[in-house]
Design a protein around this motif. Sequence first.
Motif, mmCIF file in Angstrom:
data_model
loop_
_atom_site.group_PDB
_atom_site.id
_atom_site.type_symbol
_atom_site.label_atom_id
_atom_site.label_comp_id
_atom_site.label_asym_id
_atom_site.label_seq_id
_atom_site.Cartn_x
_atom_site.Cartn_y
_atom_site.Cartn_z
ATOM 1 N N ILE A 507 50.250 45.665 38.163
ATOM 2 C CA ILE A 507 49.323 46.774 37.908
ATOM 3 C C ILE A 507 47.883 46.367 38.214
ATOM 4 N N ARG A 508 47.557 45.103 37.981
ATOM 5 C CA ARG A 508 46.203 44.660 38.300
ATOM 6 C C ARG A 508 45.963 44.695 39.811
ATOM 7 N N ASN A 509 46.994 44.326 40.546
ATOM 8 C CA ASN A 509 46.903 44.352 41.999
ATOM 9 C C ASN A 509 46.654 45.761 42.506
ATOM 10 N N VAL A 510 47.351 46.720 41.956
ATOM 11 C CA VAL A 510 47.168 48.129 42.339
ATOM 12 C C VAL A 510 45.743 48.564 42.071
ATOM 13 N N HIS A 511 45.247 48.254 40.888
ATOM 14 C CA HIS A 511 43.902 48.682 40.482
ATOM 15 C C HIS A 511 42.821 48.078 41.408
ATOM 16 N N GLU A 512 42.888 46.774 41.666
ATOM 17 C CA GLU A 512 41.852 46.118 42.464
ATOM 18 C C GLU A 512 41.913 46.539 43.926
ATOM 19 N N ARG A 513 43.089 46.717 44.479
ATOM 20 C CA ARG A 513 43.173 47.136 45.878
ATOM 21 C C ARG A 513 42.603 48.530 46.082
ATOM 22 N N ILE A 514 42.851 49.439 45.125
ATOM 23 C CA ILE A 514 42.273 50.789 45.241
ATOM 24 C C ILE A 514 40.750 50.712 45.208
ATOM 25 N N GLN A 515 40.193 49.945 44.288
ATOM 26 C CA GLN A 515 38.732 49.815 44.220
ATOM 27 C C GLN A 515 38.178 49.115 45.454
ATOM 28 N N LEU A 516 38.913 48.166 45.981
ATOM 29 C CA LEU A 516 38.462 47.447 47.158
ATOM 30 C C LEU A 516 38.319 48.368 48.364
ATOM 31 N N TYR A 517 39.252 49.297 48.515
ATOM 32 C CA TYR A 517 39.248 50.168 49.691
ATOM 33 C C TYR A 517 38.464 51.462 49.475
#
Length: 553
Positions: A507-517
């Motif tokens: 879930i952390r991966n999902v959250h950070e990738r969305i913010q990154l892009y």
Amino acid sequence: MLIPLIVVGAANIVLTSNIFTKQLEQSSDIILSRTATEIEQIYREFETAERLFVRDEDFVSTFETSDIPIVKQVEAANQLQQYVTKVQYINSGFRVSVIVNRPHYLTKYGLPVRSDWALLRALEPSGGEFKRVFVIREDSSGRTFNWLAPFGDVVRHELYGCLEIQIPYNTFVKIMAEPLKVGQVQYLATDKESRTIIPANGASAGTLIKPGLIAAIRQSESFPYHDTSNSDNSYFMRKIGDEWMLIGEIPRKQILSPLNKVNQWTIGIILSQIALTSLLAAGLARNFSRPIQRLASLVMRKKNEGADIYIPQIARRDEIRELYDGIRELLMEIRHEQIQKREYQLRLLQYQINPHFLYNSLDTIQWKAFEHRDRDLTDMIRNLSYFLRSGLNQADIVSVRDELMHLNSYIALQNIRYEGQFTISVSVDDGLMDQQITKISLQPLVENSIMHAMNRHSGGTRIEIRGKRTSADTFVLSVFDDGQALDLERVIRILEKRNPDPASFGIRNVHERIQLYFGDSYGLSVRKTDSGTSFDIKLPYYGPGTQFPSVNQ
């Protein structure tokens, strides 16, 4: 930059030339005025001496005839002697004599009276008036200037004689010699016809200045006067009395000589300023351009080498330093983001090929094949192949439609494994199917719900995937489950931590990738409801005809 400097310099030369020329002309005129003042003083003394002689009519009448009584002769002799004495008081350089047309009795008394019939005949009145005559003579005592004033009976046009007042010629030459030191040559014209001219250097007049030029100067109304036939000289003029005229001649090169020096200095200074300005401009340009060129080089290296570049600092304390540091920080952020993307891609790839998941999937295929030996095996293999193929795709951003197709392959596998234990439903608005989302964002959330909510302890029985538009520029995809054992505070800490526990990577991966892009305004959030837990993914909505932003894949 140099054109204004050249224009200003040229204007300065022209303006300086005009001002300097006027000042020099005024100075020359002042020098002439000083000389004219001294000569005019001598002229007034001549007039005074003449007036003192001719105003006594009885005395003048004694020169009409020589046949007068002795008493009258003695009286006339005394008067003449007194007059000579008075003239010496007027000007000690004057020598007085009286010229008559025949021998005179006053000569016997030792007085300056002599006869010169030829001279008097030349002085006979024309037009009924006596006119002064000015001549230059030279004898054993030297050169003299002679003031000749005829006297007699004007009514009868009868000339008795002539008063002659002499002064040394050098008296005028000395007065006019001083201006020679500053380059001004002066001439004294003592009659309107310009026949008698005294030059400053004492040379013969005719070779130095022409009578015709003097006449033109006399008629000129503005000064300095420039001779059209010889533009090399400038002339100034002062009138002295009714007859005399003082002329000052100065070569234009003499006037312009100091000006030329000033112009040379001015041109030299302007050229020096141009050279200095050019060097300074080149230095400043180089000083400002070097950091920009370095940044441009770094940007090109960034394009060619990617994230693995070192960006040095510069030792400056100005706006260029701020600009450089700003771009440097931006490149470093991009470098960090690229490294972070690589890490996420690697970890995502590792996550997708997790041996535990592959083991479970293959185990399911094994026992299902052993038990049923039917086409379900084909479906599982097909779903697993699609799931792996979609997960290993290199694109980081996909459409919601593609993300749901990837999720459906995962759901199909899980429905086979957990058949009948829970239900999974998908309800997403058709208008969201072409919107963008980071790859493999829904599958980790659904897996999290299966692992933590669909068990006896949590009591979950259903999972819902929902999607709807929440505003003009955002939409939300939600993964809801009705499990009741979620540790909400732990999940919030996982989302907030920069370096979470590897066990909570999904879930952390999902959250950070969305913010990154898509930016910090978007990402994953969790909330508890009365009936369960909802993981909400907030994403930007792009309307019809809007071009999706370019994303570095």
